[in-house]
Structures are given as C-alpha cells and as structure tokens.
Enzyme design. Sequence first.
Site, PDB file in Angstrom:
ATOM      1  N   TYR A  59       0.860  -1.183   0.000  1.00  0.00           N
ATOM      2  CA  TYR A  59       0.000   0.000   0.000  1.00  0.00           C
ATOM      3  C   TYR A  59       0.892   1.227   0.000  1.00  0.00           C
ATOM      4  O   TYR A  59       1.847   1.311   0.765  1.00  0.00           O
ATOM      5  CB  TYR A  59      -0.883  -0.001   1.249  1.00  0.00           C
ATOM      6  CG  TYR A  59      -1.767   1.229   1.417  1.00  0.00           C
ATOM      7  CD1 TYR A  59      -2.811   1.479   0.531  1.00  0.00           C
ATOM      8  CD2 TYR A  59      -1.542   2.131   2.454  1.00  0.00           C
ATOM      9  CE1 TYR A  59      -3.618   2.597   0.686  1.00  0.00           C
ATOM     10  CE2 TYR A  59      -2.359   3.249   2.620  1.00  0.00           C
ATOM     11  CZ  TYR A  59      -3.391   3.481   1.734  1.00  0.00           C
ATOM     12  OH  TYR A  59      -4.198   4.585   1.885  1.00  0.00           O
ATOM     13  N   ASP A  77       9.224   2.674  -0.025  1.00  0.00           N
ATOM     14  CA  ASP A  77       8.178   3.261   0.800  1.00  0.00           C
ATOM     15  C   ASP A  77       8.393   2.767   2.232  1.00  0.00           C
ATOM     16  O   ASP A  77       8.010   1.653   2.583  1.00  0.00           O
ATOM     17  CB  ASP A  77       6.792   2.859   0.281  1.00  0.00           C
ATOM     18  CG  ASP A  77       5.665   3.510   1.086  1.00  0.00           C
ATOM     19  OD1 ASP A  77       5.938   3.999   2.202  1.00  0.00           O
ATOM     20  OD2 ASP A  77       4.524   3.519   0.597  1.00  0.00           O
ATOM     21  N   LYS A 116       4.247   8.452   9.204  1.00  0.00           N
ATOM     22  CA  LYS A 116       3.945   7.840  10.508  1.00  0.00           C
ATOM     23  C   LYS A 116       4.920   8.247  11.631  1.00  0.00           C
ATOM     24  O   LYS A 116       4.756   9.304  12.211  1.00  0.00           O
ATOM     25  CB  LYS A 116       3.809   6.325  10.337  1.00  0.00           C
ATOM     26  CG  LYS A 116       2.616   6.011   9.409  1.00  0.00           C
ATOM     27  CD  LYS A 116       2.123   4.592   9.406  1.00  0.00           C
ATOM     28  CE  LYS A 116       0.809   4.494   8.646  1.00  0.00           C
ATOM     29  NZ  LYS A 116       0.868   3.881   7.334  1.00  0.00           N
TER      30      LYS A 116
END
Length: 431
Positions: A149, A244, A272
């Site tokens: 994702y 990522d 995050k």
Amino acid sequence: MLETLPNTKKSQELFKRACELIPGGVNSPVRAFKSVGLDPLFISKAKGSYIWDADQNKYIDFVNSWGALIHGHLPPEVVDAIEKALLKGISFGACHENEIELAEIVTKNFPSIEKVRFVNSGTEAVMTAIRLTRAYTKRNKIIKFAGCYHGHSDSVLSMSGSGLAALGLSTSPGVTKNTASETITLPYNDFNSLEITLSKYPKEIAGIIIEPIVGNAGVLLPKNNFLKLVREVSKKHKCLLIFDEVITGFRLSQGGAQFLFNITPDLTVLGKIIGGGMPIGAIGGKKEIMDLLAPIGPVYQAGTSSGNPISVSCGIATLKLLNEETYKYLEEITSMLCEGIKKINSEKNIKLQINSIGSMFTVFFTENEVYDYNSAKNSNTKRYADFFQKMLSKGIYLAPSQFEANFLSTAHKEDDIKKTLEAYKQISDNK
Ligand SMILES: *Cc1c(COP(=O)(O)O)cnc(C)c1O
C-alpha cells in the site's frame, strides 16, 4: 454488532450518529472493523500502552495509530515538546528552524537521503515521489507489488490482481484507464516476473516502488536476496527504486529497512513515526533528483500545512527518544509475545503462521508459509475475526483486519505481554 463485548453502548450510539453524517461512519475505511464483523469502537483517550473506548473499557493497544506511535501514547517528552511548540503558534505557513532540525535527523539516519521535503501524509509523499521519478527519468510507467500500500493516490491504487503485468486494471472506480495503465502490479517476492516485465517494456519503466518489508498485507518478509536483486535490476534498466518506508522508517531501525538490508534506494518515502502521531509525510533522496522540485526545479509540489510546527516538534521529540537500546527492547518484547503465542499453539495443536520482524507482526490464520499477497489471502479471515473479537473482549486491541500489521511500542511492558498471552491462552481454551 459486538456480541462478545456487552459494555459498548456508547460506541454503538456514536457509530449510529457518525453514520448519518460520515460515509460508513469513519474517516478511513479499516477503522470500520468490517472485516472482523463488528461495529467500530469509538476511542475516548489513550495513555502508554492503553486505550479506552467511549464506555471506558480499557485495552492494551497493539495498533498504536497504525505504527506511528513507537513510544505508545503520550510519552512525557513528546507532550512537553508539543506544549512548547503550541504556545509559539499553531501554524506559520512560513519557514521555521525546527524544519531544519527534523531534516537533519532524517538525513543523518538515512544516508540515501541527501535532501528531504516534508508534506502532510504518506499519500502526499508518494504522489511527489512518483512525479519526481517520472520527471527525472522522462518515462511514465511505475511498477508496484500486490499487497503493498502506498497511500490512496490514483497511480498507486492499481492492484490488478495476480499474474504477470496485468495492465490497466484498477481496483477503484474513479481512477481513469489511462492512469491505471501506467501502473504495473507484480507479485511481491517474485523476481522473475519483475525481470520479465522490465525487459518487456524497455525504457518505459520510470520507477519501482516497494514496501521493503510489507506491512499493509499483514507482515510479509522479503525472500533471500529479493530486495538486492530489485536494486540491481532497477539500476540495469535505469529506473529509480523508491522505498516506501512510511511504516518501516524508524520502526525497524533508525535507518529503516534500507539500513537492515544494506540497500540504497534512489528515493525514500517516510511518514507515521517521523510525525510521532501528528500528520506528516516526507520524500527524500539524491540531491540531483530532489532538486528538481519547485522552487529550484520544474516539478511542482506545495502544501499549506507542510512542515507544520506542531507536527515537526512532535516528530523531533519522538525521534530523539530512539537509540539502539530501543530496538533491542522492542525486539525482545515482540519475540516474547510471538514465541509465547507459538508455544500456546503447539500445546493446543493450533496451526497458524506468525510473520514478524522487529516490533511488527501478523498472525495469519493459515498453516502455510505466507510470503506474498496471494498466500496471505489463503488465510481464514473468519477465524481471524473470531480471534480478534475474543481478544478484544479480553481487553486486547489488535489490528482490525487479517491484512494489517500489529505494532509494539516502548510503552509495552513485560506485564502487557503476559496479560496478552494469558488472554490468548484463555480464548484458545474455549475452543
Ligand atoms: C500508511 C502508509 C502510507 C500512507 O500514509 P498516509 O499518511 O496514511 O497517507 C503509505 N505507505 C505505507 C507503506 C503506509 O503504511
């Protein structure tokens, strides 16, 4: 409905109210608890390793805001930093010194990042990474891997199922055929299909984007030399490699997965943890690529709240609390938990697969090895839902989907692990 949790009246009322006004009652789909067959809990507060729902039930939290909270909820040093920053202003929409400090921490820990730009989310950072990749290579196509994702921007929503180079199938209506056709989705851990695809589209592939450790299909680990081979073949075909590391950055080590695997990507996406739970994203890499960004280069990118002083201060304070000991500790308690579950399983002859690395883990309800999205999908999601519900009723808050990672934080103590294992033992006794 929460049959296993009787005392959730407030959450249920709030959910009803939310559904009238907010699609599905949630501001992000997984929060809806749909895949575990429940209505969502509404959270009223959190502290350390605990969260409380609106009915004041207390849970040990293994979601930690999807991994953003590596120190658990409200570590005092971070609260202090936010309070100090807040008194100086909520947003400037202008340059300030702490942006430089956060950039220094990021570049110091990630040698592959010579320059970095901060944005407001991982999604935004990926959008910019892909735009830069296309601008730099003057090519259009992007390769991604099924189960990875990369946020919800159009060009990375394509999953196109299994199989080789299934072009042009998007998983979401609203993404145009043209956009979807520029993204090729391949199976994770399948180097052969990557090599074939790169040869099939010579000089068309701008870049390869990958979660070096997959967190978004549940935890999937790279096989043997997979990441090294991806790095080599991307160089050979002169396309950029984008890591990522929105989850893995500062989660697996201070230098992320790229440090663990000793691989230098061209671009890295962070998010995050670098915001310590406040909204943030970052894109970084080689100067030569990053300097294509406006205002010194032609690639446009901007943001009203980018580098927000509260987010940045929260991120700095969070990252300053990290050192080698942190990761040792996190690995210790994570392994205590995972080994404990395995022990109970072998005593009770329960067969399931636990994938884990550092402080992230997923319990897959399948007997087989889980190494890509397809094998993850063989898990019995009904059994996961049952496990989730029963653990929740014992005060253990796990990822509300079979295909998500669980995260430990430095706020988790041995006692939390013991309680979690005791809960697991009890629910497996009742089988
Ligand atoms: C969470 C996540 C994103 C998206 O970040 P947002 O801040 O939610 O937009 C991108 N990539 C990975 C690997 C993620 O885990």
